[in-house]
Design an enzyme around this catalytic site. Structure first.
Site, PDB file in Angstrom:
ATOM      1  N   CYS A 156       0.594  -1.139   0.440  1.00 53.47           N
ATOM      2  CA  CYS A 156       0.278   0.231  -0.495  1.00 53.47           C
ATOM      3  C   CYS A 156       0.618   1.229   0.385  1.00 53.47           C
ATOM      4  O   CYS A 156       2.394   1.309   0.442  1.00 53.47           O
ATOM      5  CB  CYS A 156      -0.948   0.127   1.250  1.00 53.47           C
ATOM      6  SG  CYS A 156      -0.125  -0.113   2.622  1.00 53.47           S
ATOM      7  N   THR A 157      -0.048   2.036   0.253  1.00 55.45           N
ATOM      8  CA  THR A 157       1.489   4.073   0.220  1.00 55.45           C
ATOM      9  C   THR A 157       2.445   3.641   1.241  1.00 55.45           C
ATOM     10  O   THR A 157       3.890   3.697   0.672  1.00 55.45           O
ATOM     11  CB  THR A 157       0.203   5.116   0.571  1.00 55.45           C
ATOM     12  OG1 THR A 157      -1.189   5.116  -0.382  1.00 55.45           O
ATOM     13  CG2 THR A 157       1.005   6.539  -0.023  1.00 55.45           C
TER      14      THR A 157
END
Length: 321
Positions: free
Chosen positions: A179-180
């Protein structure tokens, strides 16, 4: 030297009296002149803050000096201007909204997928027995994702638990989640393990750290970020653009928020359509009476809601009595 820094971080660590901590932490951030957005919950912290290099250094040193937050891995970006306009620090039930609130079932402090540093992730991701899983929302992976990654049709991370059955076909594979910044993977990987997946990993530090330490190799497109930059470049090795304009279909890396505040949808739009549509996703939004002025960025400070003067007067009258 950069004029400003932007820090992205999270930490799963028990915080007693989280509401009071949030109030005190907001005062501390403001005393340093920081802007940003921090979520405080009983389970930890999730933040992005921006300020001068000196203020950011003081902030990081202060948190690292607290035993609860000593292991925070700050991702630091150099920026020309602050990435936020205001400073918010709010207490919520989770630091990332997943709906997985039972610590006896999902607790990142006790069990998560094996952490891979960026170079380990790079080395593993293309193996035949590996599935790379993007646990972010549609608008995020439509802007950029790892080459050949499995993406999910979800509007928000809280929809992730409902996708477990769809992922069951990969139970015999090594699952590499990303994810980020890493925070969503902590709960996503923990849930996968709880549901019987045996070999689960996560990209430590997320896409942002991968870009800094592995050159972003094979990350296609740009990475959505939750501040007024909206997106950042990741890949300095073999970059490509994969996102297209919602209105005309032209390839574009630009992500904006719809200028209609009642829509506010995240979507990709080229500059030409941005000008023609006034930063709106549709003709209906373009005609909306509350449409915000489009300045070419597609980022808007939250619009205050009109004060209900009748309700306010009623409360004041009741207080006076």
């Amino acid at each position: 030297m950069a004029k400003y820094n932007t820090l992205l971080y999270y930490c799963y660590s028990t915080i007693e009296n989280g509401e009071q901590f949030a109030a005190d932490h907001l005062k501390f951030c403001r005393s340093l002149g920081l802007t940003g957005r921090i979520i405080v919950a009983d389970e930890g912290l999730n933040g992005t803050v921006s300020g001068t290099p000196e203020a950011c250094e003081t902030y990081m040193n202060t948190l690292h000096a607290d035993a609860r937050f000593a292991d925070i891995d700050f991702k630091v970006d150099e920026v020309d201007e602050p990435s936020f306009v205001k400073m918010h620090c709010r207490y919520k039930s989770e630091i990332v909204h997943s709906g997985l609130r039972d610590p006896n079932i999902i607790n990142p402090q006790k069990q998560t997928g094996k952490h891979l540093d960026p170079k380990e992730f790079l080395e593993m991701k293309d193996r035949e027995d590996v599935v790379v899983l993007d646990v972010r929302s549609n608008y995020e992976h439509s802007l950029g994702k790892f080459k050949n990654a499995v993406t999910l049709d979800i509007e928000n991370f809280r929809d992730f638990p409902a996708m477990i059955n769809e992922l069951s076909k990969y139970k015999d594979k090594k699952i590499l989640t990303y994810c980020t910044g890493g925070i969503k993977c902590e709960k996503a990987s923990a849930l996968l393990l709880h549901e019987g997946f045996k070999d689960v990993y996560q990209l430590h530090g997320g896409i942002i750290k991968y870009g800094k330490e592995a050159g972003g190799q094979d990350f296609e497109g740009k990475c959505y970020v939750f501040d007024n930059r909206l997106s950042v470049d990741v890949n300095s090795v073999n970059p490509v653009v994969i996102s297209t304009c919602r209105n005309c279909g032209k390839v574009t890396p630009k992500m904006i928020n719809c200028a209609n505040p009642e829509c506010n949808e995240h979507f990709t739009q080229c500059d030409e359509c941005g000008t023609a549509m006034d930063g709106c996703c549709s003709a209906e939004c373009k005609e909306h009476p509350r449409k915000r002025v489009y300045d070419g960025t597609g980022y808007y400070v939250k619009v205050p809601q009109p004060v209900n003067t009748a309700k306010k007067a009623s409360k004041q009258s009741a207080t006076a009595e």
